[in-house]
Motif scaffolding. Structure first.
Motif, mmCIF file in Angstrom:
data_model
loop_
_atom_site.group_PDB
_atom_site.id
_atom_site.type_symbol
_atom_site.label_atom_id
_atom_site.label_comp_id
_atom_site.label_asym_id
_atom_site.label_seq_id
_atom_site.Cartn_x
_atom_site.Cartn_y
_atom_site.Cartn_z
ATOM 1 N N ALA A 105 0.833 -1.203 0.000
ATOM 2 C CA ALA A 105 0.000 0.000 0.000
ATOM 3 C C ALA A 105 0.867 1.252 0.000
ATOM 4 O O ALA A 105 1.952 1.279 0.595
ATOM 5 C CB ALA A 105 -0.915 0.011 1.224
ATOM 6 N N THR A 106 0.374 2.287 -0.641
ATOM 7 C CA THR A 106 0.971 3.614 -0.620
ATOM 8 C C THR A 106 -0.120 4.608 -0.235
ATOM 9 O O THR A 106 -1.307 4.274 -0.265
ATOM 10 C CB THR A 106 1.569 3.977 -1.992
ATOM 11 O OG1 THR A 106 0.557 3.831 -2.994
ATOM 12 C CG2 THR A 106 2.755 3.083 -2.336
ATOM 13 N N PRO A 107 0.258 5.824 0.174
ATOM 14 C CA PRO A 107 -0.769 6.821 0.548
ATOM 15 C C PRO A 107 -1.844 6.940 -0.515
ATOM 16 O O PRO A 107 -1.576 6.985 -1.715
ATOM 17 C CB PRO A 107 0.053 8.105 0.696
ATOM 18 C CG PRO A 107 1.389 7.622 1.159
ATOM 19 C CD PRO A 107 1.629 6.344 0.401
ATOM 20 N N GLY A 108 -3.099 6.955 -0.055
ATOM 21 C CA GLY A 108 -4.253 6.944 -0.947
ATOM 22 C C GLY A 108 -4.907 5.583 -1.056
ATOM 23 O O GLY A 108 -5.999 5.448 -1.613
ATOM 24 N N VAL A 118 -3.141 -4.911 10.323
ATOM 25 C CA VAL A 118 -1.852 -4.329 10.674
ATOM 26 C C VAL A 118 -1.330 -3.536 9.488
ATOM 27 O O VAL A 118 -1.418 -3.979 8.341
ATOM 28 C CB VAL A 118 -0.839 -5.421 11.065
ATOM 29 C CG1 VAL A 118 0.550 -4.827 11.308
ATOM 30 C CG2 VAL A 118 -1.315 -6.170 12.314
ATOM 31 N N VAL A 119 -0.792 -2.356 9.790
ATOM 32 C CA VAL A 119 -0.093 -1.547 8.791
ATOM 33 C C VAL A 119 1.338 -1.385 9.291
ATOM 34 O O VAL A 119 1.555 -0.939 10.426
ATOM 35 C CB VAL A 119 -0.748 -0.162 8.622
ATOM 36 C CG1 VAL A 119 0.004 0.651 7.566
ATOM 37 C CG2 VAL A 119 -2.221 -0.298 8.249
ATOM 38 N N LYS A 120 2.309 -1.770 8.471
ATOM 39 C CA LYS A 120 3.704 -1.652 8.887
ATOM 40 C C LYS A 120 4.580 -1.327 7.688
ATOM 41 O O LYS A 120 4.255 -1.685 6.548
ATOM 42 C CB LYS A 120 4.183 -2.932 9.570
ATOM 43 C CG LYS A 120 4.137 -4.195 8.748
ATOM 44 C CD LYS A 120 4.518 -5.386 9.624
ATOM 45 C CE LYS A 120 4.436 -6.696 8.863
ATOM 46 N NZ LYS A 120 4.726 -7.863 9.726
ATOM 47 N N ARG A 132 -1.374 -1.938 14.903
ATOM 48 C CA ARG A 132 -2.599 -2.725 14.820
ATOM 49 C C ARG A 132 -3.779 -1.764 14.782
ATOM 50 O O ARG A 132 -3.897 -0.876 15.630
ATOM 51 C CB ARG A 132 -2.714 -3.664 16.021
ATOM 52 C CG ARG A 132 -3.995 -4.497 16.011
ATOM 53 C CD ARG A 132 -4.043 -5.423 17.203
ATOM 54 N NE ARG A 132 -5.317 -6.143 17.256
ATOM 55 C CZ ARG A 132 -5.620 -7.050 18.197
ATOM 56 N NH1 ARG A 132 -4.745 -7.338 19.143
ATOM 57 N NH2 ARG A 132 -6.792 -7.669 18.178
ATOM 58 N N VAL A 133 -4.657 -1.935 13.789
ATOM 59 C CA VAL A 133 -5.782 -1.034 13.570
ATOM 60 C C VAL A 133 -7.078 -1.792 13.803
ATOM 61 O O VAL A 133 -7.251 -2.914 13.312
ATOM 62 C CB VAL A 133 -5.761 -0.466 12.135
ATOM 63 C CG1 VAL A 133 -6.932 0.491 11.915
ATOM 64 C CG2 VAL A 133 -4.438 0.239 11.850
ATOM 65 N N ALA A 134 -7.990 -1.202 14.557
ATOM 66 C CA ALA A 134 -9.286 -1.827 14.815
ATOM 67 C C ALA A 134 -10.119 -1.839 13.545
ATOM 68 O O ALA A 134 -10.001 -0.962 12.676
ATOM 69 C CB ALA A 134 -10.016 -1.078 15.923
ATOM 70 N N ALA A 135 -10.982 -2.841 13.437
ATOM 71 C CA ALA A 135 -11.847 -2.981 12.262
ATOM 72 C C ALA A 135 -12.588 -1.675 11.981
ATOM 73 O O ALA A 135 -13.189 -1.076 12.890
ATOM 74 C CB ALA A 135 -12.835 -4.119 12.484
ATOM 75 N N GLY A 136 -12.542 -1.239 10.742
ATOM 76 C CA GLY A 136 -13.271 -0.047 10.330
ATOM 77 C C GLY A 136 -12.600 1.271 10.637
ATOM 78 O O GLY A 136 -13.093 2.325 10.206
ATOM 79 N N ALA A 142 -5.186 5.271 7.455
ATOM 80 C CA ALA A 142 -4.732 6.147 6.383
ATOM 81 C C ALA A 142 -3.723 7.170 6.897
ATOM 82 O O ALA A 142 -2.718 7.460 6.235
ATOM 83 C CB ALA A 142 -5.930 6.858 5.751
ATOM 84 N N HIS A 143 -3.967 7.698 8.103
ATOM 85 C CA HIS A 143 -3.033 8.656 8.688
ATOM 86 C C HIS A 143 -1.689 7.985 8.974
ATOM 87 O O HIS A 143 -0.624 8.568 8.719
ATOM 88 C CB HIS A 143 -3.623 9.248 9.972
ATOM 89 C CG HIS A 143 -2.733 10.266 10.624
ATOM 90 N ND1 HIS A 143 -1.799 9.928 11.592
ATOM 91 C CD2 HIS A 143 -2.607 11.603 10.424
ATOM 92 C CE1 HIS A 143 -1.144 11.008 11.967
ATOM 93 N NE2 HIS A 143 -1.619 12.043 11.280
ATOM 94 N N HIS A 144 -1.724 6.769 9.491
ATOM 95 C CA HIS A 144 -0.472 6.066 9.793
ATOM 96 C C HIS A 144 0.285 5.758 8.507
ATOM 97 O O HIS A 144 1.511 5.932 8.452
ATOM 98 C CB HIS A 144 -0.768 4.777 10.559
ATOM 99 C CG HIS A 144 0.469 4.057 10.997
ATOM 100 N ND1 HIS A 144 1.371 4.587 11.888
ATOM 101 C CD2 HIS A 144 0.973 2.833 10.640
ATOM 102 C CE1 HIS A 144 2.370 3.743 12.074
ATOM 103 N NE2 HIS A 144 2.148 2.676 11.328
ATOM 104 N N LEU A 145 -0.436 5.316 7.499
ATOM 105 C CA LEU A 145 0.204 5.028 6.214
ATOM 106 C C LEU A 145 0.878 6.283 5.671
ATOM 107 O O LEU A 145 2.028 6.230 5.198
ATOM 108 C CB LEU A 145 -0.841 4.513 5.230
ATOM 109 C CG LEU A 145 -0.358 4.182 3.814
ATOM 110 C CD1 LEU A 145 0.735 3.136 3.824
ATOM 111 C CD2 LEU A 145 -1.536 3.704 2.964
ATOM 112 N N GLU A 146 0.213 7.403 5.776
ATOM 113 C CA GLU A 146 0.785 8.675 5.318
ATOM 114 C C GLU A 146 2.037 9.018 6.120
ATOM 115 O O GLU A 146 3.054 9.477 5.573
ATOM 116 C CB GLU A 146 -0.251 9.786 5.470
ATOM 117 C CG GLU A 146 0.183 11.133 4.918
ATOM 118 C CD GLU A 146 0.097 11.215 3.397
ATOM 119 O OE1 GLU A 146 0.925 11.945 2.816
ATOM 120 O OE2 GLU A 146 -0.783 10.557 2.811
ATOM 121 N N SER A 147 1.984 8.766 7.437
ATOM 122 C CA SER A 147 3.105 9.142 8.306
ATOM 123 C C SER A 147 4.349 8.300 8.045
ATOM 124 O O SER A 147 5.467 8.744 8.333
ATOM 125 C CB SER A 147 2.700 9.010 9.778
ATOM 126 O OG SER A 147 2.614 7.640 10.176
#
Length: 284
Positions: A105-108, A118-120, A132-136, A142-147
């Motif tokens: 994944a990339t921003p967007g 999980v986003v890492k 670890r991100v809660a469902a929904g 998206a903010h973490h991915l951007e960061s």
């Protein structure tokens, strides 16, 4: 055997993290002059073995250039370059390895999993940057991915880890050596080591099941095939497995660069097995 081996570490951990404490003595016992050295040095050695080089994620280009400059490196520089980017999981899945479902994944990015996930970062060590991100909760994701400022992995959270943890299988010179378990790490009480380089792990010795052993063996063979190597070209490897909902093993990560090898969680002869693998690598 008059040879010199450096155990490469980082400036924050000049003598390693403690897990490898017995390695220098084990190597010395079999006639190898072994000592710790902070990575980046151009001092000559017969072999440089990557160990606790855990600040490389902040200096990746410099680290990879240095690895390429080392005449004899374990694991080899081409392996390091491939394995420091966790998108290798997608490659392994494409050749049939049972991998935790993984999307780059990339921003967007908008195709988030339905449950917890999980986003890492694709380049990371010690669980730094993993969330670890809660469902929904897609705004948080998206903010973490951007960061993170670069590509990331998105994986459905495997809830079995909360009950049984991960199982890490360690191979030395391509041969199975030992295993240990790691409790779930992406928890509210997770804390970093005083160096700030990694989340403190809760570890225990383990006896892997037959399916776990077979999966780990298949992972090593597949990785060697993708890299055009023999599995014996890996001085060390750690195969981290989770259990799917049906109990079958799934690859979480294949660690070929600088993994902790769980020497404090296994038998006292394991450092000697490591020393024998080093001697064999020196003769290759």
């Amino acid at each position: 055997m008059d040879v010199k081996v450096f155990l490469a570490t980082c400036a924050s951990l000049p003598a390693g993290d403690g897990d490898d404490r017995a390695l220098a003595d084990a190597l010395n016992d079999v006639g190898i002059d072994a000592r710790w050295a902070v990575w980046g040095s151009d001092e000559a050695a017969d072999l440089v073995v990557l160990r606790s080089t855990w600040d490389y994620t902040d200096r990746l280009g410099e680290f990879l250039d240095w690895c390429s400059s080392v005449p004899a490196l374990a694991n080899p520089a081409d392996v390091v370059r491939w394995n420091t980017d966790k998108s290798y999981l997608v490659e392994l899945a494409q050749v049939g390895v049972p991998v935790v479902p993984t999307t780059l994944a990339t921003p967007g990015f908008t195709d988030w999993p339905d449950g917890d996930f999980v986003v890492k970062p694709t380049v990371g060590a010690g669980s730094r940057g993993a969330l670890r991100v809660a469902a929904g909760d897609v705004d948080v994701a998206a903010h973490h991915l951007e960061s993170l400022g670069g590509p990331a992995l998105v994986q459905p959270y495997q809830s079995t880890v909360d009950r049984v943890g991960e199982t890490a299988l360690v191979f030395l010179g391509g041969q199975y050596s030992h295993a240990f378990t790691k409790a779930a790490m992406l928890t509210p009480d997770a804390a970093y080591d005083e160096s700030g380089l990694y989340i403190v792990e809760r570890l225990a010795g383990a006896s892997p099941t037959g399916p776990q052993r077979r999966t780990a063996e298949d992972v090593l063979d597949a990785a060697a095939g993708l890299l055009g190597l023999r599995r014996t070209d890996f001085l060390y490897a750690r195969v981290d497995l989770l259990a799917a909902a049906d109990g079958s093993p799934l690859l979480l990560e294949l660690e070929l660069v600088e993994p902790a090898l769980g020497f404090r969680q296994t038998d006292a002869a394991a450092p000697m097995r490591f020393a024998s693998a080093v001697r064999n690598a020196l003769r290759a």
